[in-house]
Design a protein around this motif. Structure first.
Motif, mmCIF file in Angstrom:
data_model
loop_
_atom_site.group_PDB
_atom_site.id
_atom_site.type_symbol
_atom_site.label_atom_id
_atom_site.label_comp_id
_atom_site.label_asym_id
_atom_site.label_seq_id
_atom_site.Cartn_x
_atom_site.Cartn_y
_atom_site.Cartn_z
ATOM 1 N N SER A 61 0.817 -1.217 0.000
ATOM 2 C CA SER A 61 0.000 0.000 0.000
ATOM 3 C C SER A 61 0.848 1.263 0.000
ATOM 4 O O SER A 61 0.341 2.346 -0.310
ATOM 5 N N TYR A 62 2.116 1.132 0.353
ATOM 6 C CA TYR A 62 2.979 2.308 0.476
ATOM 7 C C TYR A 62 3.955 2.444 -0.688
ATOM 8 O O TYR A 62 4.877 3.252 -0.631
ATOM 9 N N MET A 63 3.759 1.663 -1.739
ATOM 10 C CA MET A 63 4.631 1.798 -2.904
ATOM 11 C C MET A 63 3.845 1.545 -4.184
ATOM 12 O O MET A 63 4.277 0.838 -5.075
ATOM 13 N N ASP A 64 2.656 2.133 -4.260
ATOM 14 C CA ASP A 64 1.808 1.986 -5.431
ATOM 15 C C ASP A 64 2.116 3.081 -6.448
ATOM 16 O O ASP A 64 2.992 3.925 -6.208
ATOM 17 N N PRO A 65 1.455 3.105 -7.618
ATOM 18 C CA PRO A 65 1.745 4.125 -8.632
ATOM 19 C C PRO A 65 1.624 5.564 -8.144
ATOM 20 O O PRO A 65 2.306 6.452 -8.659
ATOM 21 N N GLY A 66 0.758 5.828 -7.156
ATOM 22 C CA GLY A 66 0.682 7.180 -6.611
ATOM 23 C C GLY A 66 1.988 7.607 -5.977
ATOM 24 O O GLY A 66 2.421 8.757 -6.115
ATOM 25 N N ILE A 81 12.641 -0.733 -17.256
ATOM 26 C CA ILE A 81 12.639 -1.272 -15.891
ATOM 27 C C ILE A 81 11.675 -0.488 -15.009
ATOM 28 O O ILE A 81 10.964 -1.056 -14.173
ATOM 29 N N PHE A 82 11.633 0.827 -15.209
ATOM 30 C CA PHE A 82 10.682 1.646 -14.449
ATOM 31 C C PHE A 82 9.252 1.200 -14.720
ATOM 32 O O PHE A 82 8.428 1.067 -13.792
ATOM 33 N N VAL A 83 8.935 0.940 -15.977
ATOM 34 C CA VAL A 83 7.575 0.526 -16.327
ATOM 35 C C VAL A 83 7.280 -0.877 -15.787
ATOM 36 O O VAL A 83 6.160 -1.167 -15.351
ATOM 37 N N LEU A 84 8.274 -1.760 -15.797
ATOM 38 C CA LEU A 84 8.078 -3.083 -15.208
ATOM 39 C C LEU A 84 7.771 -2.971 -13.709
ATOM 40 O O LEU A 84 6.890 -3.669 -13.187
ATOM 41 N N ALA A 85 8.532 -2.117 -13.035
ATOM 42 C CA ALA A 85 8.260 -1.895 -11.609
ATOM 43 C C ALA A 85 6.855 -1.336 -11.414
ATOM 44 O O ALA A 85 6.146 -1.709 -10.461
ATOM 45 N N LEU A 86 6.438 -0.448 -12.321
ATOM 46 C CA LEU A 86 5.090 0.105 -12.263
ATOM 47 C C LEU A 86 4.048 -0.997 -12.439
ATOM 48 O O LEU A 86 3.021 -1.019 -11.746
ATOM 49 N N LEU A 87 4.323 -1.939 -13.353
ATOM 50 C CA LEU A 87 3.402 -3.048 -13.583
ATOM 51 C C LEU A 87 3.306 -3.949 -12.354
ATOM 52 O O LEU A 87 2.203 -4.299 -11.905
ATOM 53 N N GLY A 121 -2.227 2.843 -13.179
ATOM 54 C CA GLY A 121 -0.809 2.499 -13.272
ATOM 55 C C GLY A 121 -0.576 1.221 -14.056
ATOM 56 O O GLY A 121 0.320 1.142 -14.908
ATOM 57 N N THR A 122 -1.400 0.190 -13.792
ATOM 58 C CA THR A 122 -1.265 -1.077 -14.509
ATOM 59 C C THR A 122 -1.601 -0.903 -15.989
ATOM 60 O O THR A 122 -0.902 -1.439 -16.867
ATOM 61 N N ALA A 123 -2.665 -0.160 -16.283
ATOM 62 C CA ALA A 123 -3.068 0.055 -17.675
ATOM 63 C C ALA A 123 -1.991 0.814 -18.449
ATOM 64 O O ALA A 123 -1.707 0.497 -19.616
ATOM 65 N N ILE A 124 -1.377 1.806 -17.817
ATOM 66 C CA ILE A 124 -0.317 2.567 -18.482
ATOM 67 C C ILE A 124 0.891 1.679 -18.760
ATOM 68 O O ILE A 124 1.490 1.735 -19.853
ATOM 69 N N SER A 125 1.264 0.845 -17.796
ATOM 70 C CA SER A 125 2.421 -0.029 -18.008
ATOM 71 C C SER A 125 2.164 -1.026 -19.135
ATOM 72 O O SER A 125 3.055 -1.309 -19.946
ATOM 73 N N LEU A 126 0.953 -1.573 -19.194
ATOM 74 C CA LEU A 126 0.616 -2.491 -20.291
ATOM 75 C C LEU A 126 0.627 -1.772 -21.634
ATOM 76 O O LEU A 126 1.041 -2.344 -22.658
ATOM 77 N N GLU A 148 5.368 18.469 -14.059
ATOM 78 C CA GLU A 148 4.126 18.373 -14.802
ATOM 79 C C GLU A 148 4.069 17.097 -15.630
ATOM 80 O O GLU A 148 3.236 16.950 -16.505
ATOM 81 N N ALA A 149 4.962 16.205 -15.397
ATOM 82 C CA ALA A 149 5.023 14.974 -16.182
ATOM 83 C C ALA A 149 4.094 13.930 -15.595
ATOM 84 O O ALA A 149 4.059 13.713 -14.397
ATOM 85 N N ASP A 150 3.329 13.285 -16.487
ATOM 86 C CA ASP A 150 2.557 12.140 -16.032
ATOM 87 C C ASP A 150 3.432 10.893 -16.167
ATOM 88 O O ASP A 150 4.617 10.978 -16.489
ATOM 89 N N LEU A 151 2.849 9.732 -15.925
ATOM 90 C CA LEU A 151 3.651 8.517 -15.944
ATOM 91 C C LEU A 151 4.209 8.212 -17.329
ATOM 92 O O LEU A 151 5.275 7.612 -17.459
ATOM 93 N N PHE A 152 3.496 8.648 -18.391
ATOM 94 C CA PHE A 152 4.012 8.448 -19.737
ATOM 95 C C PHE A 152 5.276 9.265 -19.964
ATOM 96 O O PHE A 152 6.294 8.761 -20.458
ATOM 97 N N THR A 153 5.223 10.541 -19.598
ATOM 98 C CA THR A 153 6.381 11.408 -19.852
ATOM 99 C C THR A 153 7.543 11.098 -18.910
ATOM 100 O O THR A 153 8.693 11.326 -19.265
ATOM 101 N N ILE A 154 7.235 10.577 -17.706
ATOM 102 C CA ILE A 154 8.311 10.141 -16.818
ATOM 103 C C ILE A 154 9.089 8.999 -17.475
ATOM 104 O O ILE A 154 10.328 8.968 -17.442
#
Length: 592
Positions: free
Chosen positions: A95-100, A391-397, A179-184, A370-376
């Protein structure tokens, strides 16, 4: 409760048998499990292991092993027992390391480099404090936070809290699903609407693998699955962390100390965003609910609790942990929770901030704040490497999937605890997930990618606003002596040293034939009508035993200093979250 075995050195007679009697059984102890009683010295000249029955009049013998041997064996024993409790803390740490948390830490690192590591550390300490209260509430009462609300609060207030909790679950699940949808979408080019639908898979895992009211073995298998996702997230960020170039390691460690950057400019605002993204309402329900399976397993094995099928179908509402079960599990549960929060969760959040501070600090194009997860992802790929972005996106997934599963469990606990639904558990969980995922799907279909960042902002505002309402009952319950008391009685079968064994006076095994113990930590039964919960009067233990003597209780409620700290923390977090809400309403924005 069995007493600890002690051993004593007894001088040997000339024939190798301990003086004062003959050797014992095959293994030198009444139960056959003790040290050898064959009369050998075992490396200690002139002495043999005494037979327990011949050690002394009290039936005790004294251990003569070297101190370092005892230390090693005790450490191994503690570690083995600790291993049995690994799982709930890791689930809570999700709960303390989610996409938020990802986007807030990236924003903080890109804007202030390492200086806001102090905010991450303080937030983790506050979260650990709340979770310790949750673990204690669940362990002592045998009920999670939602069940305690239904049992001890007026119906109207209970219904209001349920509505707020359900809104919090939906707002939390929004970040996990997005977060999951963006990573996929980034990894496999899966359209965002389809990515949202695919997150329903985690519900199937929950329905198949997780049986919180059944066998502990199945619960541990499920915890292992979630732990595997957590481990994958940690590995991704470990690789990310060691792949970046950090000019000064000293600057990183200085970041854990308070500095002006935390309180000046947007530093305070970003710190509040980190707090809001970390201490979320659903984690409190989860933390109070995942501790029960091991308590019940202990009491079932010891014969203190015999659950029926009705108990399993209704979340064991009538279960009250025995005092032995609490003593056996509570300290290890809290220890495992703290270890998980201060290793896994803290490491991941700090790693995100350090990586973003080392690679994105000072970047002027595509303002990182001002970057969202895509621009990050694009920024990491351009400034570090394509591999780093992947790797960042895998961690996000991994984190999004594990957080989605955990959020579903929290939603299940909320709906079952507050409402006491009578429908099948599988249907309850499916309905919980549908309620949470529907707004996400509508949002993606209507707003598309451009609306996702704003949706995450809105969910953060909701969570910040709801946290004080969720945490207030937690403080009330854990500080209430009536709720946090556990009945005791004396086992008349005390040993020959006249030491007493305290056992639970449970609803299933009532032993009221003995006089009650006298101890400063025990509370007498309150007899005032205002102290008795009318909603659960049928579940109360008797006011007196069969000898008409008052039943004694051990008090597990918060001490006065702990209560003061809890109220102070509540006021502090509530004030900061209120400030964050005002900041959002005034037009300030951090893309979370």
């Amino acid at each position: 409760m069995s007493s600890s075995v002690q051993y004593k050195k007894v001088p040997k007679s000339m024939d190798g048998v301990p003086s004062g009697g003959t050797s014992g059984g095959t293994n030198g102890s009444p139960n056959g499990n003790g040290p050898s009683g064959d009369g050998t010295s075992n490396g200690s000249p002139g002495y043999a292991w005494a037979n327990p029955s011949e050690a002394d009049a009290a039936g005790h013998i004294i251990d003569t092993r070297p101190q370092y041997i005892k230390t090693i064996q005790n450490s191994i024993r503690i570690l083995k027992k600790y291993a049995r409790f690994v799982g709930p803390g890791l689930m809570v740490s999700v709960s303390y390391m989610d996409p938020g948390n990802f986007s807030t830490a990236v924003a903080a690192g890109s804007a202030h480099r390492y200086k806001l590591l102090f905010s991450v550390l303080v937030t983790n300490i506050l979260a650990a404090f709340w979770q310790c209260l949750c673990a204690k509430l669940g362990a002592v009462t045998g009920l999670d936070l939602a069940q305690n609300c239904r049992k001890h609060l007026p119906p109207n207030l209970n219904l209001l809290l349920y509505i707020l909790a359900e809104v919090a679950i939906i707002a939390t699940d929004l970040a996990e699903v997005v977060g999951t949808a963006i990573s996929l979408n980034i990894l496999f080019k899966v359209p965002l609407p389809l990515g949202v639908i695919l997150t329903v898979i985690d519900v199937l895992v929950v329905l198949i693998a997780y049986r919180p009211n059944g066998s502990l073995k199945l619960v541990r298998w499920f915890e292992a699955f979630v732990s595997l996702l957590v481990f994958a997230t940690v590995v991704c960020f470990a690789i990310e962390l060691f792949s970046v170039h950090i000019e000064s390691v000293g600057d990183v460690f200085k970041g854990f100390l308070p500095s002006k950057a935390v309180f000046e400019g947007d530093g305070l605002y970003l710190s509040l965003a980190i707090l809001g993204a970390t201490v979320m309402p659903h984690s409190l329900y989860l933390g109070s609910g995942v501790v029960q399976p091991r308590l019940r397993d202990y009491d079932i094995k010891e014969g203190n609790y015999h659950p029926s099928q009705n108990d399993e179908d209704n979340n064991h509402d009538n279960y009250k942990p025995s005092i032995d079960a609490i003593h056996d599990t509570l300290n290890y549960t809290v220890a495992e929770l703290l270890v998980s929060l201060f290793t896994v969760a803290l490491f991941v959040n700090c790693s995100i901030l350090i990586v973003s501070g080392a690679t994105l600090y000072g970047v002027t194009s595509n303002n990182a704040q001002e970057a969202d997860l895509f621009t990050i992802y694009n920024l990491l790929s351009d400034t570090l490497s394509k591999t780093a972005g992947t790797i960042f996106v895998l961690a996000l997934l991994f984190s999004g999937q594990s957080a989605g599963i955990v959020c579903t469990l929290s939603g299940q606990m909320v709906s079952e605890g507050f409402l006491n639904w009578t429908v099948a558990p599988a249907l309850r969980r499916a309905l919980t997930r549908v309620v949470a995922i529907t707004p996400c799907l509508i949002l993606v279909l209507v707003a598309g990618r451009n609306g996702l960042s704003g949706a995450l902002n809105a969910s953060q505002v909701v969570l910040s606003l709801l946290l004080p309402f969720v945490s207030a009952p937690l403080i009330y319950f854990t500080s209430n002596k009536h709720i946090m008391k556990v009945p005791l009685t004396i086992d008349c079968s005390q040993d020959s040293s006249n030491s007493f064994t305290l056992q639970d006076l449970s609803l299933n095994n009532v032993d009221s034939s003995s006089p009650a113990p006298t101890d400063s930590t025990l509370l007498p039964q309150e007899t005032g009508d205002d102290e008795v919960d009318t909603n659960s009067r049928n579940n109360e233990v008797p006011l007196t035993n069969n000898n008409n003597e008052p039943i004694q209780y051990k008090d597990f409620s918060n001490s006065i200093p702990t209560t003061i700290i809890a109220v102070a923390v509540w006021l502090f977090i509530s004030g900061l979250n209120f400030y964050l809400l005002i900041s959002f309403s005034s037009g300030q924005d951090v893309h979370l």
